[in-house]
Write a protein that holds these residues in place. Structure first.
Motif, short mmCIF file in Angstrom:
data_model
loop_
_atom_site.label_atom_id
_atom_site.label_comp_id
_atom_site.label_asym_id
_atom_site.label_seq_id
_atom_site.Cartn_x
_atom_site.Cartn_y
_atom_site.Cartn_z
N ALA A 65 -10.86 -24.59 -44.97
CA ALA A 65 -11.20 -23.31 -45.66
C ALA A 65 -10.06 -22.32 -45.95
O ALA A 65 -9.10 -22.45 -45.31
N LYS A 66 -10.30 -21.58 -47.01
CA LYS A 66 -9.09 -20.88 -47.65
C LYS A 66 -8.89 -19.44 -47.15
O LYS A 66 -8.22 -18.70 -47.24
N ASN A 67 -10.23 -18.74 -46.41
CA ASN A 67 -10.36 -17.52 -46.01
C ASN A 67 -10.81 -17.42 -44.73
O ASN A 67 -11.60 -16.70 -44.34
N SER A 68 -10.26 -18.11 -43.70
CA SER A 68 -10.63 -18.20 -42.43
C SER A 68 -10.43 -16.65 -41.79
O SER A 68 -9.59 -16.36 -41.58
N SER A 69 -11.68 -16.58 -40.99
CA SER A 69 -11.78 -15.14 -40.18
C SER A 69 -10.86 -15.56 -38.94
O SER A 69 -10.93 -16.68 -38.64
N PRO A 70 -10.59 -14.41 -38.18
CA PRO A 70 -9.96 -14.82 -36.73
C PRO A 70 -10.88 -15.35 -35.74
O PRO A 70 -10.42 -16.25 -35.22
N LYS A 71 -12.42 -15.26 -36.03
CA LYS A 71 -13.17 -15.88 -35.04
C LYS A 71 -13.25 -17.18 -35.31
O LYS A 71 -13.26 -18.30 -34.49
N ALA A 72 -13.12 -17.72 -36.74
CA ALA A 72 -13.46 -18.87 -37.20
C ALA A 72 -11.97 -19.80 -36.74
O ALA A 72 -12.11 -21.10 -36.48
N ILE A 73 -11.11 -19.22 -36.81
CA ILE A 73 -9.68 -19.54 -36.57
C ILE A 73 -9.84 -20.13 -34.85
O ILE A 73 -9.28 -21.10 -34.43
N GLY A 74 -10.31 -19.30 -34.20
CA GLY A 74 -10.31 -19.44 -32.62
C GLY A 74 -11.24 -20.60 -32.45
O GLY A 74 -10.89 -21.44 -31.69
N LYS A 75 -12.51 -20.68 -33.29
CA LYS A 75 -13.17 -21.92 -32.99
C LYS A 75 -12.62 -23.11 -33.41
O LYS A 75 -12.78 -24.16 -32.80
N GLU A 76 -11.63 -23.26 -34.35
CA GLU A 76 -11.12 -24.63 -34.65
C GLU A 76 -9.72 -24.88 -33.81
O GLU A 76 -9.55 -26.05 -33.98
N LEU A 77 -9.49 -24.02 -32.72
CA LEU A 77 -8.56 -24.39 -31.63
C LEU A 77 -9.29 -25.25 -30.71
O LEU A 77 -8.26 -25.67 -29.89
N VAL A 78 -10.36 -25.55 -30.68
CA VAL A 78 -11.18 -26.19 -29.40
C VAL A 78 -10.79 -27.60 -29.01
O VAL A 78 -10.41 -27.76 -27.86
N THR A 79 -10.32 -28.36 -30.05
CA THR A 79 -9.65 -29.78 -29.92
C THR A 79 -8.21 -29.50 -29.21
O THR A 79 -7.72 -30.45 -28.54
N LEU A 80 -7.76 -28.66 -29.98
CA LEU A 80 -6.25 -28.36 -29.29
C LEU A 80 -6.36 -28.05 -27.78
O LEU A 80 -5.25 -28.54 -26.97
#
Length: 343
Positions: A65-80
């Motif tokens: 995604a080109k315009n990720s919000s802070p909350k969306a970024i946080g969700k993407e961190l889950v596997t890390l």
């Protein structure tokens, strides 16, 4: 110490182009890129770099995604975060992003950054997104989701924003004179080939509920590419042939025919083994491209002379910097390059 593959990343949105950009970022754009030998696809995460003895890991998750919000970024961190809490020691954590909203960074001109470049209000939202996503995952122990653990994890994460075309990522592999570098169309075609090789690793076999006792065991499932394989793919494209194709390069035949007949097969095998060592020697990556450039330009400048004469015109230091080549195997390589150039 064990690690169980709970949810194969192939079930996620493929985002194949982003994953290939992420691979080439690990391979070429970090100060420690030369230490990464294996690229493990869709096993621990979207991608995990590994050194040649499987002792160090660079774990990476990508999001297109080109315009990720802070909350969306946080969700993407889950596997890390899952891997951070695992028994394995993942030394580095990278979130590779297609872009972020203007509310995220303090300095919007910095595309590689850590949490120190995230605005305080956005960091709060990012943590909220990560915690919410962790609570939804059954593979994360809810007891581990504490403020202290979250803060400790986030201090280890590097955020990278994609800011290049596919051709730019391939150009970074080929460290040679601009006059030799393939055109934009060919570079993009090479990128697509790497993308297809990477995507093909996802289809080898399902990886659900596999338990390993060490990160080296991930290689048993062959979900990986090596930096040497990627270099070979690029070189093959530049030369319009695979250097390991069967048969003797025509320019090498006059030399080959001087060998005693009973020695010819072993001599040819030795030449190919030497070329393999050069391509897969991570300590000589830049030296290889320098020697290739020297060979290429010498051939172009002297299109009518034979391989022996080309060999004697090469830069001696460039030869010495690729010690995996001996005289015969280097002449074999010169022959491959000579036959691959459209003079």
């Amino acid at each position: 110490m064990t690690y169980t593959v709970k949810s194969s990343e192939r079930l996620r949105h493929p985002a194949a182009e982003m994953e290939t950009k992420a691979l080439l970022h690990l391979m070429n754009f970090r100060s420690d890129s030369h230490e990464i030998y294996y690229f493990v696809v869709d096993f621990f995460n979207d991608l995990t770099g590994m050194d040649n003895q499987a002792r160090r890991l660079w774990d990476l998750q990508s999001k297109g995604a080109k315009n990720s919000s802070p909350k969306a970024i946080g969700k993407e961190l889950v596997t890390l975060f899952k891997n951070y809490r695992s028994d394995l020691d993942f030394g580095f954590y990278v979130l590779f992003l297609g872009g972020v909203s203007n509310t995220v960074r303090i300095d919007n001109s910095t595309n590689i950054f850590d949490i120190s470049n995230i605005k305080p209000a956005s960091l709060i939202k990012l943590k909220e997104g990560l915690i919410e996503e962790c609570q939804e995952k059954t593979y994360i122990d809810s007891a581990s989701i504490t403020k202290q653990v979250i803060d400790s994890f986030l201090n280890k994460v590097q955020f990278v924003i994609d800011d290049k075309k596919p051709s730019d990522y391939v150009r970074s592999i080929v460290k040679i004179n601009r006059s030799i570098i393939p055109n934009e169309e060919t570079l993009t075609a090479i990128f697509n080939e790497i993308r297809n090789e990477q995507a093909g690793k996802k289809n080898i076999r399902p990886l659900e509920d596999i338990t390993i006792e060490g990160c080296d065991e991930a290689l048993d499932y062959y979900h990986h590419l090596t930096s040497g394989e990627i270099k070979l793919l690029v070189l093959s494209r530049i030369l319009n042939r695979n250097p390991f194709d069967k048969g003797i390069p025509p320019s090498f035949i006059p030399i080959f025919n001087h060998f005693p007949e009973e020695k010819r097969k072993n001599a040819l095998d030795d030449c190919q083994i030497a070329l393999t060592r050069v391509l897969f020697n991570k300590n000589c990556a830049d030296s290889f491209w320098e020697l290739f450039e020297n060979v290429y330009l010498t051939i172009v400048s002297n299109p009518t002379i034979d391989v022996n004469k080309i060999y004697r015109k090469l830069n001696q230091r460039a030869i010495d910097d690729c010690p995996d080549f001996d005289v015969i195997s280097l002449k074999y390589f010169i022959s491959i390059v000579k036959d691959g150039i459209d003079l």
